[in-house]
Design a protein around this motif. Structure first.
Motif, mmCIF file in Angstrom:
data_model
loop_
_atom_site.group_PDB
_atom_site.id
_atom_site.type_symbol
_atom_site.label_atom_id
_atom_site.label_comp_id
_atom_site.label_asym_id
_atom_site.label_seq_id
_atom_site.Cartn_x
_atom_site.Cartn_y
_atom_site.Cartn_z
ATOM 1 N N GLY A 72 43.420 20.363 44.158
ATOM 2 C CA GLY A 72 42.713 19.699 45.246
ATOM 3 C C GLY A 72 41.225 19.950 45.106
ATOM 4 O O GLY A 72 40.754 20.541 44.138
ATOM 5 N N ASN A 73 40.471 19.496 46.096
ATOM 6 C CA ASN A 73 39.034 19.739 46.067
ATOM 7 C C ASN A 73 38.682 21.166 46.457
ATOM 8 O O ASN A 73 37.602 21.647 46.152
ATOM 9 C CB ASN A 73 38.313 18.768 47.007
ATOM 10 N N THR A 74 39.587 21.833 47.152
ATOM 11 C CA THR A 74 39.318 23.190 47.625
ATOM 12 C C THR A 74 40.535 24.084 47.415
ATOM 13 O O THR A 74 41.642 23.601 47.178
ATOM 14 C CB THR A 74 38.988 23.186 49.136
ATOM 15 N N GLU A 75 40.281 25.373 47.518
ATOM 16 C CA GLU A 75 41.379 26.344 47.482
ATOM 17 C C GLU A 75 41.011 27.495 48.401
ATOM 18 O O GLU A 75 39.880 27.976 48.386
ATOM 19 C CB GLU A 75 41.631 26.858 46.070
ATOM 20 N N SER A 76 41.962 27.932 49.204
ATOM 21 C CA SER A 76 41.739 29.072 50.090
ATOM 22 C C SER A 76 42.104 30.358 49.366
ATOM 23 O O SER A 76 43.142 30.447 48.720
ATOM 24 C CB SER A 76 42.589 28.925 51.356
ATOM 25 N N LEU A 77 41.221 31.343 49.491
ATOM 26 C CA LEU A 77 41.426 32.649 48.866
ATOM 27 C C LEU A 77 41.324 33.733 49.919
ATOM 28 O O LEU A 77 40.457 33.686 50.792
ATOM 29 C CB LEU A 77 40.375 32.903 47.779
ATOM 30 N N LYS A 78 42.177 34.718 49.824
ATOM 31 C CA LYS A 78 42.146 35.868 50.727
ATOM 32 C C LYS A 78 40.918 36.725 50.400
ATOM 33 O O LYS A 78 40.341 36.621 49.316
ATOM 34 C CB LYS A 78 43.420 36.722 50.584
ATOM 35 N N LYS A 79 40.553 37.600 51.322
ATOM 36 C CA LYS A 79 39.429 38.497 51.064
ATOM 37 C C LYS A 79 39.754 39.422 49.887
ATOM 38 O O LYS A 79 40.918 39.705 49.599
ATOM 39 C CB LYS A 79 39.061 39.298 52.304
ATOM 40 N N GLU A 80 38.718 39.843 49.200
ATOM 41 C CA GLU A 80 38.802 40.724 48.034
ATOM 42 C C GLU A 80 39.725 40.171 46.944
ATOM 43 O O GLU A 80 40.495 40.896 46.337
ATOM 44 C CB GLU A 80 39.228 42.130 48.457
ATOM 45 N N THR A 81 39.597 38.877 46.695
ATOM 46 C CA THR A 81 40.370 38.207 45.645
ATOM 47 C C THR A 81 39.431 37.836 44.495
ATOM 48 O O THR A 81 38.353 37.283 44.715
ATOM 49 C CB THR A 81 41.029 36.920 46.192
ATOM 50 N N THR A 82 39.843 38.142 43.274
ATOM 51 C CA THR A 82 39.052 37.760 42.103
ATOM 52 C C THR A 82 39.135 36.252 41.907
ATOM 53 O O THR A 82 40.223 35.681 41.907
ATOM 54 C CB THR A 82 39.570 38.475 40.845
ATOM 55 N N LEU A 83 37.987 35.612 41.736
ATOM 56 C CA LEU A 83 37.966 34.182 41.431
ATOM 57 C C LEU A 83 38.359 34.009 39.970
ATOM 58 O O LEU A 83 37.755 34.623 39.084
ATOM 59 C CB LEU A 83 36.573 33.589 41.664
ATOM 60 N N LYS A 84 39.342 33.198 39.725
ATOM 61 C CA LYS A 84 39.820 32.948 38.359
ATOM 62 C C LYS A 84 39.389 31.552 37.965
ATOM 63 O O LYS A 84 40.002 30.556 38.340
ATOM 64 C CB LYS A 84 41.336 33.106 38.288
ATOM 65 N N PHE A 85 38.306 31.499 37.213
ATOM 66 C CA PHE A 85 37.749 30.229 36.762
ATOM 67 C C PHE A 85 38.634 29.698 35.646
ATOM 68 O O PHE A 85 38.771 30.329 34.608
ATOM 69 C CB PHE A 85 36.313 30.427 36.293
ATOM 70 N N ASN A 86 39.227 28.559 35.862
ATOM 71 C CA ASN A 86 40.251 28.077 34.935
ATOM 72 C C ASN A 86 39.769 27.017 33.953
ATOM 73 O O ASN A 86 40.494 26.660 33.037
ATOM 74 C CB ASN A 86 41.460 27.546 35.716
ATOM 75 N N HIS A 87 38.567 26.501 34.130
ATOM 76 C CA HIS A 87 38.054 25.520 33.166
ATOM 77 C C HIS A 87 36.953 26.183 32.340
ATOM 78 O O HIS A 87 35.931 26.614 32.883
ATOM 79 C CB HIS A 87 37.510 24.274 33.860
ATOM 80 N N VAL A 88 37.164 26.254 31.042
ATOM 81 C CA VAL A 88 36.214 26.926 30.149
ATOM 82 C C VAL A 88 35.400 25.880 29.399
ATOM 83 O O VAL A 88 35.946 25.055 28.672
ATOM 84 C CB VAL A 88 36.959 27.838 29.143
ATOM 85 N N TYR A 89 34.086 25.921 29.615
ATOM 86 C CA TYR A 89 33.189 25.080 28.817
ATOM 87 C C TYR A 89 32.950 25.735 27.461
ATOM 88 O O TYR A 89 32.939 25.075 26.437
ATOM 89 C CB TYR A 89 31.841 24.897 29.517
ATOM 90 N N PHE A 90 32.726 27.051 27.509
ATOM 91 C CA PHE A 90 32.426 27.784 26.279
ATOM 92 C C PHE A 90 32.776 29.251 26.509
ATOM 93 O O PHE A 90 32.570 29.775 27.603
ATOM 94 C CB PHE A 90 30.934 27.645 25.928
ATOM 95 N N ASN A 91 33.295 29.900 25.464
ATOM 96 C CA ASN A 91 33.651 31.316 25.566
ATOM 97 C C ASN A 91 33.389 32.006 24.227
ATOM 98 O O ASN A 91 34.292 32.541 23.597
ATOM 99 C CB ASN A 91 35.105 31.473 26.014
ATOM 100 N N GLY A 92 32.135 31.991 23.801
ATOM 101 C CA GLY A 92 31.745 32.626 22.545
ATOM 102 C C GLY A 92 31.865 34.128 22.640
ATOM 103 O O GLY A 92 31.295 34.749 23.526
ATOM 104 N N GLY A 93 32.630 34.711 21.759
ATOM 105 C CA GLY A 93 32.893 36.144 21.790
ATOM 106 C C GLY A 93 34.180 36.475 22.522
ATOM 107 O O GLY A 93 34.600 37.615 22.574
ATOM 108 N N SER A 94 34.809 35.454 23.122
ATOM 109 C CA SER A 94 36.114 35.574 23.802
ATOM 110 C C SER A 94 36.136 36.662 24.870
ATOM 111 O O SER A 94 37.153 37.314 25.086
ATOM 112 C CB SER A 94 37.221 35.821 22.775
ATOM 113 N N GLY A 95 35.026 36.854 25.568
ATOM 114 C CA GLY A 95 34.962 37.899 26.587
ATOM 115 C C GLY A 95 35.588 37.511 27.914
ATOM 116 O O GLY A 95 36.065 38.368 28.642
#
Length: 196
Positions: A72-95
């Motif tokens: 969807g356009n939004t997602e609800s997250l509980k407090k103290e939740t790590t944001l998991k960015f799921n679309h990778v433009y670039f990840n040089g060094g695979s960190g």
């Protein structure tokens, strides 16, 4: 007999001359060999220096750029939740790890991080966005947008530069001022790169 003596003296003189030429040639060859060996030693030192510099530079091209995308356009997250960015433009060094939302420093050095958060206010009693940048277990910087009567959608951004060691972990987590936050997809992003 005199002719034989003259003949032999001539041969001895030519042999002495040839010996002198051979000694001079030998000296010149020895000088050239020393010069060649010196150049080879200098080339070996330069090669060793170059190998050291290349080894130092290997793995030093570290950068990532990721975006928060959900169905969807939004997602609800509980407090103290790590944001998991799921679309990778670039990840040089695979960190950056999309499954954990954590960037693990692959090479020690000075890093620059920047993040943009867009929050949606669904309840009038809560802030739009409260996101903290953590290095290991320490909050190092925050984005925070307060309550707004006329605006239900707000963006905030922040940046952070510091010297980090290999193995340290960097993440974005929701804060504690509300029980739940609504994060907007596509306009929420996180990037970082090794400066030096």
């Amino acid at each position: 007999m005199e002719a034989t003596v003259d003949f032999l003296e001539g041969k001895i003189k030519r042999m002495n001359d040839n010996t002198a030429v051979a000694v001079t040639t030998s000296d010149a060859v020895e000088f050239k060999m020393k010069s060649i060996l010196k150049n080879m030693d200098e080339a070996a030192m330069a090669t060793d220096d170059l190998k050291t510099r290349v080894t130092h530079m290997e793995g030093r091209h570290v950068s990532f750029s990721v975006q928060y995308r959900r169905n969807g356009n939004t997602e609800s997250l509980k407090k103290e939740t790590t944001l998991k960015f799921n679309h990778v433009y670039f990840n040089g060094g695979s960190g950056y790890d999309t499954t954990t939302g954590i960037f693990t420093v692959p090479v020690s050095g000075v890093y620059y991080f920047i993040f943009f958060i867009e929050g949606l206010q669904k309840k009038d009693d809560c802030v739009l966005a409260d996101v903290h940048l953590y290095v290991d277990s320490w909050v190092v910087t925050v984005v925070y947008t307060g309550q707004h009567q006329n605006c239900k959608l707000m963006q905030a951004s922040n940046a952070y530069i510091n010297n980090l060691s290999k193995g340290q972990e960097v993440r974005l987590m929701t804060g504690t001022s509300c029980d739940e936050y609504t994060i907007v997809s596509y306009s929420t992003s996180f990037s970082g790169f090794l400066l030096d």
